[in-house]
Design a protein around this motif. Structure first.
Motif, PDB file in Angstrom:
ATOM      1  N   LEU A  26       0.881  -1.161   0.000  1.00  0.00           N
ATOM      2  CA  LEU A  26       0.000   0.000   0.000  1.00  0.00           C
ATOM      3  C   LEU A  26       0.918   1.210   0.000  1.00  0.00           C
ATOM      4  O   LEU A  26       1.760   1.355   0.886  1.00  0.00           O
ATOM      5  N   VAL A  41       0.313  -4.884   3.402  1.00  0.00           N
ATOM      6  CA  VAL A  41      -0.976  -5.319   3.940  1.00  0.00           C
ATOM      7  C   VAL A  41      -1.237  -6.746   3.484  1.00  0.00           C
ATOM      8  O   VAL A  41      -0.909  -7.126   2.363  1.00  0.00           O
ATOM      9  N   SER A  42      -1.840  -7.521   4.381  1.00  0.00           N
ATOM     10  CA  SER A  42      -2.083  -8.929   4.066  1.00  0.00           C
ATOM     11  C   SER A  42      -3.445  -9.156   3.429  1.00  0.00           C
ATOM     12  O   SER A  42      -3.818 -10.277   3.162  1.00  0.00           O
ATOM     13  N   GLY A  44      -7.647  -7.207   3.084  1.00  0.00           N
ATOM     14  CA  GLY A  44      -8.600  -6.455   3.899  1.00  0.00           C
ATOM     15  C   GLY A  44      -9.651  -5.799   3.045  1.00  0.00           C
ATOM     16  O   GLY A  44     -10.015  -6.294   1.975  1.00  0.00           O
ATOM     17  N   ALA A  57      -7.196  -3.838   7.604  1.00  0.00           N
ATOM     18  CA  ALA A  57      -6.337  -4.961   7.238  1.00  0.00           C
ATOM     19  C   ALA A  57      -6.044  -5.799   8.470  1.00  0.00           C
ATOM     20  O   ALA A  57      -5.900  -5.268   9.568  1.00  0.00           O
ATOM     21  N   ALA A  60      -0.759  -5.068   8.951  1.00  0.00           N
ATOM     22  CA  ALA A  60      -0.174  -3.945   8.229  1.00  0.00           C
ATOM     23  C   ALA A  60       1.177  -3.634   8.869  1.00  0.00           C
ATOM     24  O   ALA A  60       1.258  -3.413  10.076  1.00  0.00           O
ATOM     25  N   ALA A 100       0.521 -12.451   5.070  1.00  0.00           N
ATOM     26  CA  ALA A 100       1.294 -11.355   5.665  1.00  0.00           C
ATOM     27  C   ALA A 100       2.749 -11.407   5.208  1.00  0.00           C
ATOM     28  O   ALA A 100       3.340 -10.376   4.861  1.00  0.00           O
TER      29      ALA A 100
END
Length: 117
Positions: A26, A41-42, A44, A57, A60, A100
């Motif tokens: 991001l 970010v994983s 969201g 998220a 993060a 992640a």
């Protein structure tokens, strides 16, 4: 913002939208700062309003807090967790950890590519 539909660029007074966020980098431009802020970010949810942007998220991590070796070790551990999961809960947790780690690795790759320009 990395979304399931592709990369989205959001400018002031953007039309309201909601989208699912996929694992990745991001990139934020903060008023008054010269450099972008990068956050891995994983996944969201993204909500854009004309005067506000919200990203929810699970994980993060700012790029300044990332380390290549740790991210690769976390990815390997998560992959082991996925293959050794005994139930749905442990499988979901392993997939979350894997997302992640992949997001951090993608962010680190992006940083590396920007330095090589």
């Amino acid at each position: 913002v990395p979304t399931v539909q592709g990369e989205l660029g959001i400018y002031p007074r953007h039309e309201p939208i909601m989208s699912l966020v996929r694992p990745g980098a991001l990139r934020l431009t903060v008023q008054g700062e010269a450099e972008e802020v990068l956050v891995a970010v994983s996944g969201g949810v993204l909500e854009v309003q004309p005067d506000k942007i919200t990203v929810l998220a699970d994980v993060a991590v700012r790029s300044t807090e990332m380390d290549q070796a740790r991210a690769e070790a976390a990815k390997k551990a998560a992959e082991t967790g996925v293959s050794e999961a005994r139930d749905e809960k442990s499988l979901a947790e392993a997939h979350k950890a894997l997302a992640a780690a992949i997001a951090q690795l993608k962010t680190l790759d992006y940083l590396r590519s920007q330095k090589n320009k």
